[in-house]
Design an enzyme around this catalytic site. Structure first.
Site, PDB file in Angstrom:
ATOM      1  N   CYS A 164      -3.132  -4.732   3.929  1.00  0.00           N
ATOM      2  CA  CYS A 164      -2.031  -5.576   4.385  1.00  0.00           C
ATOM      3  C   CYS A 164      -2.050  -6.988   3.807  1.00  0.00           C
ATOM      4  O   CYS A 164      -1.236  -7.816   4.192  1.00  0.00           O
ATOM      5  CB  CYS A 164      -2.001  -5.641   5.906  1.00  0.00           C
ATOM      6  SG  CYS A 164      -1.760  -4.019   6.635  1.00  0.00           S
ATOM      7  N   GLU A 168       0.836  -1.192   0.000  1.00  0.00           N
ATOM      8  CA  GLU A 168       0.000   0.000   0.000  1.00  0.00           C
ATOM      9  C   GLU A 168       0.875   1.247   0.000  1.00  0.00           C
ATOM     10  O   GLU A 168       0.387   2.349   0.214  1.00  0.00           O
ATOM     11  CB  GLU A 168      -0.958   0.002   1.190  1.00  0.00           C
ATOM     12  CG  GLU A 168      -0.276  -0.060   2.549  1.00  0.00           C
ATOM     13  CD  GLU A 168      -1.267   0.150   3.673  1.00  0.00           C
ATOM     14  OE1 GLU A 168      -2.034  -0.783   3.937  1.00  0.00           O
ATOM     15  OE2 GLU A 168      -1.279   1.240   4.259  1.00  0.00           O
ATOM     16  N   HIS A 188      -1.665 -12.120  10.420  1.00  0.00           N
ATOM     17  CA  HIS A 188      -1.317 -10.711  10.207  1.00  0.00           C
ATOM     18  C   HIS A 188      -1.168 -10.069  11.572  1.00  0.00           C
ATOM     19  O   HIS A 188      -1.919 -10.368  12.506  1.00  0.00           O
ATOM     20  CB  HIS A 188      -2.396  -9.990   9.395  1.00  0.00           C
ATOM     21  CG  HIS A 188      -2.140  -8.515   9.324  1.00  0.00           C
ATOM     22  ND1 HIS A 188      -0.962  -8.009   8.829  1.00  0.00           N
ATOM     23  CD2 HIS A 188      -2.878  -7.436   9.737  1.00  0.00           C
ATOM     24  CE1 HIS A 188      -0.991  -6.686   8.924  1.00  0.00           C
ATOM     25  NE2 HIS A 188      -2.135  -6.319   9.468  1.00  0.00           N
TER      26      HIS A 188
END
Lengths: 390, 133, 351
Positions: free
Chosen positions: C112, C80, C234
């Site tokens: 992400c 990103e 994550h």
């Protein structure tokens, strides 16, 4: 083969070097040119060829075709003589003198003028450094952050390390320059400096600081050269160019055989001494290309005044006006100033003053033979002239 | 702007350290060149692309304080002459090190970094820098 | 079966501690450390961006797998913080590793999880026979506004995975994704820093997607948490993945090796993949790994992975391990950090 003519400098003149805010590129060139013509005792119509010497006009001043510019504003455009620019980075000046010398030697011309000028202070700061990068290999040195000072610093660090030379030795050339410049009205910096102050000046590219580096300067210098027969016919006086030699090397420092020996200087000096039939001991004074202090050190070695790594011995024996080898009586590139494309011609102006005994306070005693050393960038071209003598 | 083609045509050399090797004497050249300065005519047409390892040693270095505009925000930065294992010496920055760690002779290896940017809106020019091994 | 042929990561050398950031903004560093479990975060050098991080990670993967870069048929870079809004990072990576002109490539963006989306894409291409080998990279130099909670965690790093069918060191048994339109975190075009929904980023976003994707995959595979040697999620901070793991029934023994955020911060697209890289650094044949990413916006990609015997033949030290990159660091104070991150405005100076 016909015996070629001897070449003499019959006129010389220069502007003050420095930050000349009110003077333009063309005005500087014209001012120096007029002084040279006046001192020669000739008229502009006598000049058969003009070489303009300039390095950064195209980038700093956005002006090319400097030869025509100088001819035009010297009022000799309607004489229609050839007028072109010679460019060899910071060796442009000596390169132009050499081309003029060859023009006379060839028998094609009797009277040639060299007009050298650089107008640097119209740009400053980081923008100026962008343009200085054009003196290096732009794609493989300057692209990655190389500047002329940084490249000199790379040589300096290795030199100081390999030969155990303290920083003070490098700076003693700068201190000497300032001392001599204090007696030169044309010099950019006429202040004397102490070693302590020099050591403490602002860092530029370690280990080199401000006092190791020549300044950005405006300035112009001009010469009138002629053949021996022209000089005798006109009953003029001049200083003889005893020899002229030029040698070239790789453009980028990283491609050279050594980073602290300028092979171009070694070879040019060897040829210049041979052609003049002289030895180093015959030299009364030398104007060396100390754009950075380290280049002053290596010049003393590469010109044959010292073994590699032993320039310090020459310095210890003395490089002042009354010492065994007076270096840069003019104040040198560090203190007289370094207008890139004009600095090499400025060395001739000093040599003429010294040899004709008109150097005033900074007169070297018995100044008979001068050695002039002009270098392009980090050593890609070196030009050595020996002047004076009989 | 401008100079896009000048940047683009050096991509392989600057991104990947692609050198030229003389087919006659086998000597490696970086930056690349089309004629071997030792073999002259014998090398013409025989200069072959060769990938360098990116490993080398510091030959000399300087800490640059007085920087051109493209490097003004990076100052002071380290510029070095790096002698590559394959022979050529090149000029490049050394990054990610304290100045006190630097010494002639120390081993370095090539990394891929931003070299300069054409302002905020222009192209980003990448290439090699070195880090201490 | 197709799977991971090689892997490589890159984490910048510079670090800053929450104490230093909290000192500037008058906050309590202890509560950052204990509250979200962030002890330090990585900071990119001024000359590093997603392209340079991706290239370093890609080169490490190529070197470690002794892969011929010319055999790589596809490169996808998920991030990103691509250096260009328009002009791909993947082309820079391709050129820098010497990939062939005949190449599938694109940049991905899904907060992400853009890197893991790339892994799924490459796996599908390998399985379908479109390519022999493909590379997926997740990398970020993530942005956190000065003084914002994100500033403590938003860091830099990335991982490249090379997928193929031969010499597979870790088979990807299965992968699935979940997707919903959930505005928990975003950055509008042209905005320098992202905006987040504070506590809204938790339950309806991170936990809902991560936990459901994990459960759905285990259901599909007929597995339970105890069947896995490792689990990696994550990791926007140190707290979320720990809670997700515990909710699912994983023990600390299973998730501790892949949990890097407490020391390097949140590398966004590089986060889960770099955790997986740390696990592969030490994994043994037949170890099973559950790997689940999360991307705001929102979605999760889940992978069920089994390490093969080939991993023993691989010289894993031939490229820097995560452990090595965690040990070789340089600490920054906030002033230098602000300069590095270009948070200091200097007129129109060319940076």
């Amino acid at each position: 083969m016909l015996l070629s003519e001897d070449v003499y400098i019959i006129g010389s003149g220069e502007t003050k070097f420095g930050e000349l805010w009110e003077r333009s590129l063309r005005e500087l060139a014209v001012e120096a040119g007029l002084r040279a013509i006046e001192s020669a005792g000739i008229y502009s119509k006598d000049v058969q060829l003009l070489y303009g010497s300039n390095s950064l006009g195209g980038t700093i001043n956005s002006q090319n075709d400097i030869g025509s510019l100088i001819a035009d504003f010297s009022g000799i455009a309607s004489n229609h003589i050839p007028a072109i620019r010679i460019e060899a980075s910071s060796a442009s000046g000596a390169a132009a003198v050499r081309e003029a010398y060859l023009g006379i030697k060839s028998g094609e011309y009797d009277c040639v003028m060299v007009g050298a000028v650089e107008k640097m202070t119209d740009l400053y700061g980081t923008e100026m450094l962008d343009h200085m990068g054009t003196l290096l290999d732009r794609e493989w040195e300057a692209f990655f952050g190389g500047t002329p000072a940084a490249m000199a610093a790379l040589s300096a660090r290795k030199y100081m390390l390999d030969f155990k030379v303290p920083k003070e030795k490098l700076l003693s050339i700068s201190v000497n320059d300032h001392n001599n410049a204090s007696m030169n009205p044309d010099a950019q910096y006429r202040n004397k400096i102490t070693m302590e102050a020099a050591m403490e000046s602002t860092m530029v590219a370690e280990p080199l600081n401000m006092m190791d580096c020549s300044p950005m300067s405006d300035g112009a210098a001009a010469l009138v050269l002629c053949s021996g027969s022209f000089m005798r016919k006109r009953k003029l006086e001049g200083v003889k160019i005893m020899s002229s030699a030029i040698s070239q090397d790789f453009l980028a420092l990283h491609s050279r055989r050594s980073i602290y020996t300028m092979d171009s200087t070694v070879l040019a000096a060897r040829t210049a001494f041979e052609k003049a039939g002289l030895k180093q001991k015959d030299i009364s004074f030398a104007e060396i290309h100390n754009s950075y202090s380290i280049y002053g050190m290596t010049a003393l070695e590469d010109l044959g005044f010292a073994e590699k790594g032993r320039a310090r011995d020459v310095i210890d024996a003395g490089i002042g006006l009354a010492d065994p080898l007076p270096i840069n009586p003019s104040g040198g590139l560090k203190a007289k100033g370094n207008p890139i494309g004009a600095v090499g011609v400025g060395q001739f102006v000093e040599a003429v003053s010294q040899i004709s005994g008109k150097a005033g306070q900074r007169q070297v005693k018995d100044a008979r033979i001068g050695l002039l050393h002009n270098v392009a960038g980090t050593g890609s071209t070196s030009i050595v002239h020996i002047v004076g003598g009989a | 702007m401008g100079k896009l083609s000048a940047v683009w045509r050096e991509t392989n050399h600057r991104y990947r350290l692609v050198a030229h090797q003389c087919g006659n004497c086998k000597k490696m050249y970086f930056p690349p060149r089309d004629i071997c300065p030792d073999c002259h005519r014998e090398s013409i047409g025989k200069m072959k692309e060769k990938q360098l390892s990116g490993n080398g040693r510091i030959e000399s270095f300087t800490i640059v304080h007085d920087a051109p505009s493209a490097f003004a925000r990076q100052r002071p930065y380290v510029l070095a002459l790096v002698k590559l294992d394959e022979g050529p010496i090149l000029t490049a920055q050394i990054v990610d090190s304290d100045f006190s760690e630097l010494e002639a002779g120390k081993k370095v290896r090539a990394v891929f970094r931003k070299i300069r940017e054409d302002g905020k809106g222009g192209i980003i020019q990448y290439g090699y820098k070195f880090v201490l091994e | 079966m197709s799977g991971i042929v090689s892997y490589g990561s890159y984490i910048p050398k510079y670090r800053i501690k929450p104490d230093e950031i909290a000192r500037v903004w008058g906050e309590d560093a202890d509560s950052i450390r204990t509250g979200i479990n962030i002890l330090s975060k990585s900071v990119p050098s001024p000359d590093e961006d997603v392209a340079t991080i991706s290239v370093e990670a890609a080169r490490n993967a190529v070197r470690r797998g002794k892969v011929n870069a010319g055999d790589i048929g596809a490169i996808y870079v998920g991030s990103e913080s691509h250096p260009y809004a328009v002009k791909p990072t993947a082309t820079i990576v391709a050129s820098a590793i010497g990939a062939d002109f005949s190449l599938f490539s694109a940049d991905y963006e899904f907060a992400c999880k853009a890197g893991t989306a790339g892994m799924q894409n490459v796996k599908a291409m390998v399985d379908s026979g479109m390519i022999k080998l493909g590379m997926a990279i997740g990398a970020d130099t993530s942005q956190g506004a000065p003084g914002d909670a994100l500033e403590y965690s938003a860091s830099a790093g990335g991982t490249a995975m090379i997928l193929g069918k031969e010499n597979v060191i870790a088979e990807i048994n299965s992968t699935l994704s979940v997707t919903s339109d959930t505005p928990d975190f975003w950055r509008r075009e042209g905005q320098p820093y992202p905006t987040h929904g504070e506590r809204f980023t938790g339950e309806p976003a991170y936990f809902r997607h991560t936990i459901n994707a994990s459960k759905m995959l285990m259901e599909r595979m007929g597995t339970k948490p105890s069947d896995y040697t490792y689990a990696v999620f994550h990791q926007p901070n140190g707290k979320f993945p720990t809670r997700a793991a515990k909710t699912l029934g994983f023990s600390e023994q299973q998730f501790k090796d892949g949990l890097l955020t407490p020391v390097i911060g949140n590398t966004y697209s590089g986060s889960m993949m770099t955790g997986l890289s740390a696990i592969l650094d030490k994994a043994a044949p037949s170890d099973r790994i559950l790997a689940v990413s999360f991307g705001s916006g929102a979605g999760s990609d889940a992978f069920d992975i089994t390490v093969t015997k080939n991993i023993e033949k691989m010289d894993r030290e031939s490229a820097p391990t995560i452990k090595k990159m965690l040990s070789d660091v340089k600490w920054l104070d906030y002033a230098i950090y602000a300069k590095f991150k270009k948070k200091i405005i200097v007129g129109d100076a060319v940076e």
